[in-house]
Design an enzyme around this catalytic site. Structure first.
Site, PDB file in Angstrom:
ATOM      1  N   CYS A 116       0.810  -1.234   0.000  1.00 30.89           N
ATOM      2  CA  CYS A 116       0.000   0.000   0.000  1.00 30.89           C
ATOM      3  C   CYS A 116       0.840   1.279   0.000  1.00 30.89           C
ATOM      4  O   CYS A 116       0.300   2.364  -0.211  1.00 30.89           O
ATOM      5  CB  CYS A 116      -0.944  -0.002   1.198  1.00 30.89           C
ATOM      6  SG  CYS A 116      -2.198  -1.272   1.063  1.00 30.89           S
ATOM      7  N   HIS A 256      -3.380   7.384   2.765  1.00 35.86           N
ATOM      8  CA  HIS A 256      -3.772   6.087   2.200  1.00 35.86           C
ATOM      9  C   HIS A 256      -5.126   5.700   2.792  1.00 35.86           C
ATOM     10  O   HIS A 256      -5.387   5.920   3.972  1.00 35.86           O
ATOM     11  CB  HIS A 256      -2.706   5.044   2.558  1.00 35.86           C
ATOM     12  CG  HIS A 256      -3.110   3.644   2.217  1.00 35.86           C
ATOM     13  ND1 HIS A 256      -3.558   3.289   0.968  1.00 35.86           N
ATOM     14  CD2 HIS A 256      -3.143   2.511   2.970  1.00 35.86           C
ATOM     15  CE1 HIS A 256      -3.839   1.993   0.962  1.00 35.86           C
ATOM     16  NE2 HIS A 256      -3.607   1.497   2.157  1.00 35.86           N
ATOM     17  N   ASN A 286     -10.148   0.085  -0.081  1.00 34.44           N
ATOM     18  CA  ASN A 286      -8.683   0.154  -0.162  1.00 34.44           C
ATOM     19  C   ASN A 286      -8.236  -0.387  -1.523  1.00 34.44           C
ATOM     20  O   ASN A 286      -8.246  -1.596  -1.742  1.00 34.44           O
ATOM     21  CB  ASN A 286      -8.083  -0.671   0.983  1.00 34.44           C
ATOM     22  CG  ASN A 286      -6.565  -0.614   1.011  1.00 34.44           C
ATOM     23  OD1 ASN A 286      -5.929  -0.096   0.095  1.00 34.44           O
ATOM     24  ND2 ASN A 286      -5.985  -1.172   2.059  1.00 34.44           N
TER      25      ASN A 286
HETATM   26  O1  UT7 Z   1      -3.709  -1.056   3.656  1.00 30.55           O
HETATM   27  C1  UT7 Z   1      -2.728  -1.894   4.156  1.00 30.55           C
HETATM   28  C2  UT7 Z   1      -2.689  -1.949   5.626  1.00 30.55           C
HETATM   29  N1  UT7 Z   1      -3.910  -2.512   6.155  1.00 30.55           N
HETATM   30  C3  UT7 Z   1      -4.557  -1.878   7.118  1.00 30.55           C
HETATM   31  O2  UT7 Z   1      -4.175  -0.810   7.492  1.00 30.55           O
HETATM   32  C4  UT7 Z   1      -5.724  -2.585   7.745  1.00 30.55           C
HETATM   33  C5  UT7 Z   1      -5.632  -2.516   9.231  1.00 30.55           C
HETATM   34  N2  UT7 Z   1      -6.668  -3.281   9.912  1.00 30.55           N
HETATM   35  C6  UT7 Z   1      -7.967  -2.908   9.919  1.00 30.55           C
HETATM   36  O3  UT7 Z   1      -8.338  -1.953   9.247  1.00 30.55           O
HETATM   37  C7  UT7 Z   1      -8.930  -3.623  10.840  1.00 30.55           C
HETATM   38  O4  UT7 Z   1      -8.179  -4.469  11.696  1.00 30.55           O
HETATM   39  C8  UT7 Z   1      -9.994  -4.480  10.102  1.00 30.55           C
HETATM   40  C9  UT7 Z   1     -10.977  -3.561   9.407  1.00 30.55           C
HETATM   41  C10 UT7 Z   1      -9.340  -5.425   9.103  1.00 30.55           C
HETATM   42  C11 UT7 Z   1     -10.787  -5.307  11.121  1.00 30.55           C
HETATM   43  O5  UT7 Z   1     -11.340  -4.465  12.116  1.00 30.55           O
HETATM   44  P1  UT7 Z   1     -11.118  -4.737  13.666  1.00 30.55           P
HETATM   45  O6  UT7 Z   1     -11.834  -3.683  14.376  1.00 30.55           O
HETATM   46  O7  UT7 Z   1      -9.635  -4.861  13.906  1.00 30.55           O
HETATM   47  O8  UT7 Z   1     -11.839  -6.117  13.858  1.00 30.55           O
HETATM   48  P2  UT7 Z   1     -11.264  -7.493  14.439  1.00 30.55           P
HETATM   49  O9  UT7 Z   1     -10.447  -8.172  13.403  1.00 30.55           O
HETATM   50  O10 UT7 Z   1     -10.653  -7.241  15.777  1.00 30.55           O
HETATM   51  O11 UT7 Z   1     -12.592  -8.285  14.648  1.00 30.55           O
HETATM   52  C12 UT7 Z   1     -13.582  -7.908  15.627  1.00 30.55           C
HETATM   53  C13 UT7 Z   1     -14.762  -8.864  15.551  1.00 30.55           C
HETATM   54  C14 UT7 Z   1     -14.357 -10.325  15.570  1.00 30.55           C
HETATM   55  O12 UT7 Z   1     -15.364 -11.041  16.243  1.00 30.55           O
HETATM   56  P3  UT7 Z   1     -15.212 -11.454  17.790  1.00 30.55           P
HETATM   57  O13 UT7 Z   1     -13.961 -12.288  17.871  1.00 30.55           O
HETATM   58  O14 UT7 Z   1     -15.075 -10.153  18.532  1.00 30.55           O
HETATM   59  O15 UT7 Z   1     -16.458 -12.202  18.060  1.00 30.55           O
HETATM   60  C15 UT7 Z   1     -14.358 -10.721  14.127  1.00 30.55           C
HETATM   61  O16 UT7 Z   1     -14.580 -12.073  13.925  1.00 30.55           O
HETATM   62  O17 UT7 Z   1     -15.446  -8.659  14.311  1.00 30.55           O
HETATM   63  C16 UT7 Z   1     -15.525  -9.894  13.610  1.00 30.55           C
HETATM   64  N3  UT7 Z   1     -15.424  -9.606  12.160  1.00 30.55           N
HETATM   65  C17 UT7 Z   1     -16.471  -9.259  11.416  1.00 30.55           C
HETATM   66  N4  UT7 Z   1     -17.778  -9.118  11.700  1.00 30.55           N
HETATM   67  C18 UT7 Z   1     -18.617  -8.749  10.720  1.00 30.55           C
HETATM   68  C19 UT7 Z   1     -14.305  -9.592  11.388  1.00 30.55           C
HETATM   69  N5  UT7 Z   1     -14.624  -9.235  10.130  1.00 30.55           N
HETATM   70  C20 UT7 Z   1     -15.978  -9.049  10.125  1.00 30.55           C
HETATM   71  C21 UT7 Z   1     -16.892  -8.653   9.121  1.00 30.55           C
HETATM   72  N6  UT7 Z   1     -18.182  -8.522   9.459  1.00 30.55           N
HETATM   73  N7  UT7 Z   1     -16.507  -8.411   7.844  1.00 30.55           N
END
Ligand code: UT7
Length: 329
Positions: A116, A256, A286
């Site tokens: 990215c 970004h 993204n």
């Molecule tokens: O561009 C290159 C660099 N990349 C980035 O900068 C991305 C950085 N990361 C992020 O933007 C975020 O970590 C994400 C958007 C990918 C995920 O968001 P998060 O707030 O970190 O969520 P998480 O992975 O901690 O998941 C929280 C909960 C989990 O459930 P439990 O364990 O709390 O029950 C996941 O299973 O949300 C669940 N979950 C979803 N729920 C509904 C994960 N993905 C989804 C989804 N829809 N699509």
């Protein structure tokens, strides 16, 4: 004699027609619009449909429109730097394929891979060829067909990424406008958190790698988020401090577009108010190397000559960085 800077003299972008909405994703994986919007800020993204179409096919319309706008022919280009994580092929370089498609017969070129942060790296390196006097017209393209490496059964990644491409032309400027400073960083120990497991020389494609879904982008979102949110904000603040810029001096922050929460944290860290932060993540998600040139393209009409812009990115690698540039037209 005043120093020669590399200035952006034209910009254009392209996004495919197909709009993949959060609602449509709700029918593909266990997710919902509210979760996606709250956690990422994304409402929809574009997908390049059509057999045999790759990343270069999005760059072609962007670059052709850019050349027309600037009133030059492709034959005048000296160098094409194609920043992408989804090249048309492993080889040859997508820069070569693009050069052929647009008729840039006098240009050499190469692909640049920094996930990215690729477009930032490309802008910084392309500027060197202008500043050294070696070249007069350098095209920096950023684009990705992320849909080619996204697993639409993996809700952790498929909601984030989209397809798109943009390009800028760099030319010499002796009025003090153009790329003024850049800070680029990388840390390869971050590779396990964001990568594609197979398809490279370590793990070439086999039936097993395909069956194990190893040809898709793999991300440990939370780990990447933690790094991204601090590193991108810190480096943007660092480039401002190094150039004695306070928030009032900055006309636009161009971040970004990975996650609205990371964008907000960067703006807060730099003290830059929301009205000066360029955000289109809600429409495109993204697009990896496409985000920064697409932002510049969409906001081009609002920029004024001499405006201070701070660009910042964070991506797989890990890679990150920030560029301070003065808009030249
Ligand atoms: O561009 C290159 C660099 N990349 C980035 O900068 C991305 C950085 N990361 C992020 O933007 C975020 O970590 C994400 C958007 C990918 C995920 O968001 P998060 O707030 O970190 O969520 P998480 O992975 O901690 O998941 C929280 C909960 C989990 O459930 P439990 O364990 O709390 O029950 C996941 O299973 O949300 C669940 N979950 C979803 N729920 C509904 C994960 N993905 C989804 C989804 N829809 N699509």
């Amino acid at each position: 004699m005043s120093k020669i800077h590399a200035a952006i003299t034209a910009v254009h972008g392209y996004v495919p027609d197909y709009v993949l909405t959060n609602h449509e994703l709700e029918g593909m994986v266990e997710t919902n619009d509210e979760w996606i919007v709250t956690r990422t800020g994304i409402k929809e993204r574009r997908v390049l449909k059509g057999e045999g179409l790759g990343t270069s096919d999005m760059a072609v319309p962007a670059v052709n429109a850019l050349l027309e706008k600037r009133g030059i022919s492709a034959e005048e280009l000296d160098l094409i730097i194609f920043c992408t994580t989804t090249p048309d092929f492993v080889f040859p370089a997508t820069a070569n394929i693009l050069a052929d498609k647009i008729g840039a017969k006098n240009a050499w070129g190469y692909d640049l891979q920094a996930a990215c942060s690729g477009f930032l790296y490309g802008l910084a390196t392309g500027s060197q060829f202008i500043e050294s006097g070696k070249h007069k017209k350098v095209l920096v393209v950023g684009g990705d067909k992320m849909s080619a490496i996204v697993n639409y059964k993996d809700r952790a990644t498929c909601i984030i990424f989209g397809d798109g491409a943009g390009a800028v032309l760099l030319e010499p400027n002796d009025e003090g406008n153009g790329v003024i400073d850049s800070i680029l960083r990388s840390d390869g120990s971050g590779a396990p958190y964001l990568h594609q497991k197979a398809g490279g020389s370590v793990r070439p494609a086999t039936h097993e790698t395909v069956e194990a879904n190893q040809h898709f982008a793999y991300q440990e979102g939370q780990a990447v988020f933690k790094f991204a949110v601090t590193k991108m904000a810190d480096v943007a603040a660092e480039v401002m401090e190094r150039n004695s810029l306070v928030a009032d001096d900055v006309a636009w922050l161009v971040p970004h577009q990975a996650n609205k929460r990371i964008i907000d944290a960067t703006a807060n860290r730099c003290g830059i108010s929301e009205d000066k932060v360029i955000i289109n993540i809600e429409r495109y998600g993204n697009t990896t190397n496409g985000t920064l040139p697409l932002c510049l393209w969409e906001w081009e009409d609002k920029f004024k000559k001499g405006d201070n812009l701070i660009l910042a990115a964070f991506g797989g690698g890990f890679t990150w960085g920030s560029i301070y540039l003065k808009w030249a037209y």
